[in-house]
Scaffold this active site. Structure first.
Site, PDB file in Angstrom:
ATOM      1  N   GLU A 188       0.833  -1.217   0.000  1.00 22.69           N
ATOM      2  CA  GLU A 188       0.000   0.000   0.000  1.00 22.69           C
ATOM      3  C   GLU A 188       0.861   1.258   0.000  1.00 22.69           C
ATOM      4  O   GLU A 188       0.840   2.059   0.943  1.00 22.69           O
ATOM      5  CB  GLU A 188      -0.933  -0.012   1.215  1.00 22.69           C
ATOM      6  N   GLU A 382      -5.198  -8.544  -0.652  1.00 19.49           N
ATOM      7  CA  GLU A 382      -5.811  -8.413   0.677  1.00 19.49           C
ATOM      8  C   GLU A 382      -7.294  -8.175   0.491  1.00 19.49           C
ATOM      9  O   GLU A 382      -7.695  -7.330  -0.324  1.00 19.49           O
ATOM     10  CB  GLU A 382      -5.243  -7.222   1.469  1.00 19.49           C
TER      11      GLU A 382
END
Ligand code: BG6
Length: 484
Positions: A188, A382
């Site tokens: 991220e 995820e």
């Protein structure tokens, strides 16, 4: 509707949330070791809970007790990984996403030679994964840069951190390249703009507040350059490997059809895609650069940066997806927390106890938007539901809500593939209960496997298969055909 043969199924973990053993094997302190337990479900407390200060970091670093620092103990994956990998193999995983703790290899980030005990640990773990038929998908940096870089150097704000990261990556490719063919540079990467300490080893109050945003974009640029540089390195050192970039997919809808809400959403989306535009597209887009320029932010390009970014883009785009939110220009619009953000509430969606809005269709929308924009293979690395689970007196964990969550998301994922999206695989967050990234809670549970440990570290650490374990196993065995 069917998923292609070879579609990869599995789960995702991060070293700092599972390993524990924070002082073993020659490991040095990471920023995650000073993250304190901070349960919250109240949106108004969200921001206050996440403030990081120099004084707080130093105090935490001096405290050697781990009670209020759950990431120091994780779920003892460092010692128990053979048992956990066996459970993942039992579910039929073909892929497991893990990360490598930078400070197990380079305890302060600045050593010139790696800590061999750390290298040996990961070598053994990857060998075991291969033996079980589980392909590793490895993130180089997942929220645990060396604490020493934060305390001494302002982390990724300093350009020199690129070299330190290259040194770390070179060891990873040289020593683990035989086992690991799929890599991700930064977890991220956009997170550095929202939580600069966790992602970038930047302590916000050490920088004048009116320079903080500039510092974060400088650090982000350094991560882009580092990512492209290690992608080039991977291609030289492990030619049959592939490198991915990763985005927090914060899917956002206009709260109303008022053109101002639509325009605000468009701007938000443009800035969200900035990272994948650079990492997968190879350049900063003109409109995003202009938007930054208007806020007084400049990107600190050095000679060769543009060429490097253009030539060494990611082979695939990976992303996390948990929730969606809306955007509104109304200052009084009701807000709710999401994954490291506060968004405007969507009246059509239910939320978890932590306020994250559950939106399976948003996963399909995200897949299609990303594939439409970049045309590169995607990987969902995820997705999952954090809930309080209960271990019943008869030793079971019944989690029908988790099965419902996954089923609804898988239906949308399959539909997106049917519509033409090239999706390499899906790994859930997380296959086993672990310490939450944002709140350091154990009680926010994601796993198919229950871990007997409470927020304060009490419990036996015994692993228990939840009902969702059997269900996910069936989904994998049928390659998504049986979601019943
Ligand atoms: C992702 C992170 O953003 O969200 C993970 O990459 C994290 O590290 C996951 O655990 C879920 O968030 P949380 O705060 O519920 O653990």
């Amino acid at each position: 509707m069917a998923l292609p043969d070879g579609f990869r199924w599995g789960g995702a973990l991060a070293a700092n949330q599972v390993e524990g053993a924070w002082k073993e094997g020659g490991r040095g302190p990471a920023v995650s070791d000073v993250a304190t337990y901070k349960p919250h479900t109240d949106p108004t407390e969200y921001a206050a809970h996440h403030v990081v200060t120099k004084a707080g970091v130093e105090k935490a670093a001096a405290d050697q007790d781990d009670t209020y620092y759950p990431k120091r103990r994780g779920i003892d994956f460092y010692h128990r990984y053979p048992e956990d990998l066996a459970l993942f193999a039992e579910m039929g995983f073909t892929t497991l996403r893990v990360s490598i703790s930078w400070t197990r290899l380079f305890p302060t980030g600045e050593e010139t030679e790696p800590n061999e005990e750390g290298v040996a640990h990961y070598e053994a773990m990857f060998r075991e994964m291969r033996r079980l038929g589980i392909e590793p998908l490895v993130t180089l940096s997942h929220y645990d840069p060396p604490l020493a870089l934060a305390l001494k150097h302002n982390g990724w704000v300093e350009r020199r951190t690129i070299e330190l990261f290259e040194r770390f990556a070179a060891v990873c490719f040289a020593r683990f390249g035989a086992y690991v063919k799929s890599w991700i540079t930064f977890n991220e990467i956009d997170g550095i703009l929202r939580h600069p300490f966790t992602s970038g080893a930047i302590i916000p109050d050490t920088i004048p507040q009116d320079e903080l945003e500039q510092a974060c974009y400088t650090a982000l640029h350094h991560q882009f350059v580092a990512g492209a540089s290690v992608t080039r390195m991977l291609r030289d050192m492990v030619p049959d490997a592939r490198m991915g970039c990763m985005l927090t997919m914060l899917t956002t809808y206009p709260n109303t059809c008022h053109p101002d809400d639509v325009a605000a959403t468009q701007l938000k989306e443009r800035m969200l895609y900035l990272c994948t535009d650079v990492q997968a597209g190879g350049a900063y887009p003109r409109l995003a650069l202009r938007a930054l320029e208007r806020r007084g932010i400049t990107i600190p390009f050095r000679d060769g940066d543009r060429e490097l970014l253009a030539e060494h883009t990611a082979d695939f785009i990976s992303f996390s997806y948990y929730m969606s939110m809306t955007e509104s220009v109304r200052p009084d619009a009701e807000r709710t927390p999401g994954n490291t953000v506060l968004g405007v509430k969507n009246p059509f969606l239910p939320s978890s106890e932590w306020g994250w809005q559950i939106d399976p269709v948003g996963l399909r929308i995200s897949l299609i938007s990303l594939y439409d924009r970049y045309g590169k293979p995607l990987f969902i690395v995820e997705n999952g539901l954090g809930m309080r689970d209960e271990l019943t007196a008869d030793g079971h964990v019944h989690d029908p809500y988790r099965i419902d969550y996954f089923r609804a998301h898988f239906e949308q994922l399959i539909q997106a593939v049917d519509e033409g999206v090239d999706l390499l695989g899906y790994v859930s967050w997380a296959p086993i209960d672990l310490v939450s990234a944002s709140t350091s809670q154990m009680s926010k549970r994601y796993g198919f496997v229950y871990v007997d440990q409470d927020d304060m570290g009490g419990g036996t650490l015994r692993r228990v298969r939840k009902d969702s374990f059997t269900w996910y196993k069936k989904v994998i065995a049928s390659n998504g055909a049986d979601l019943s």
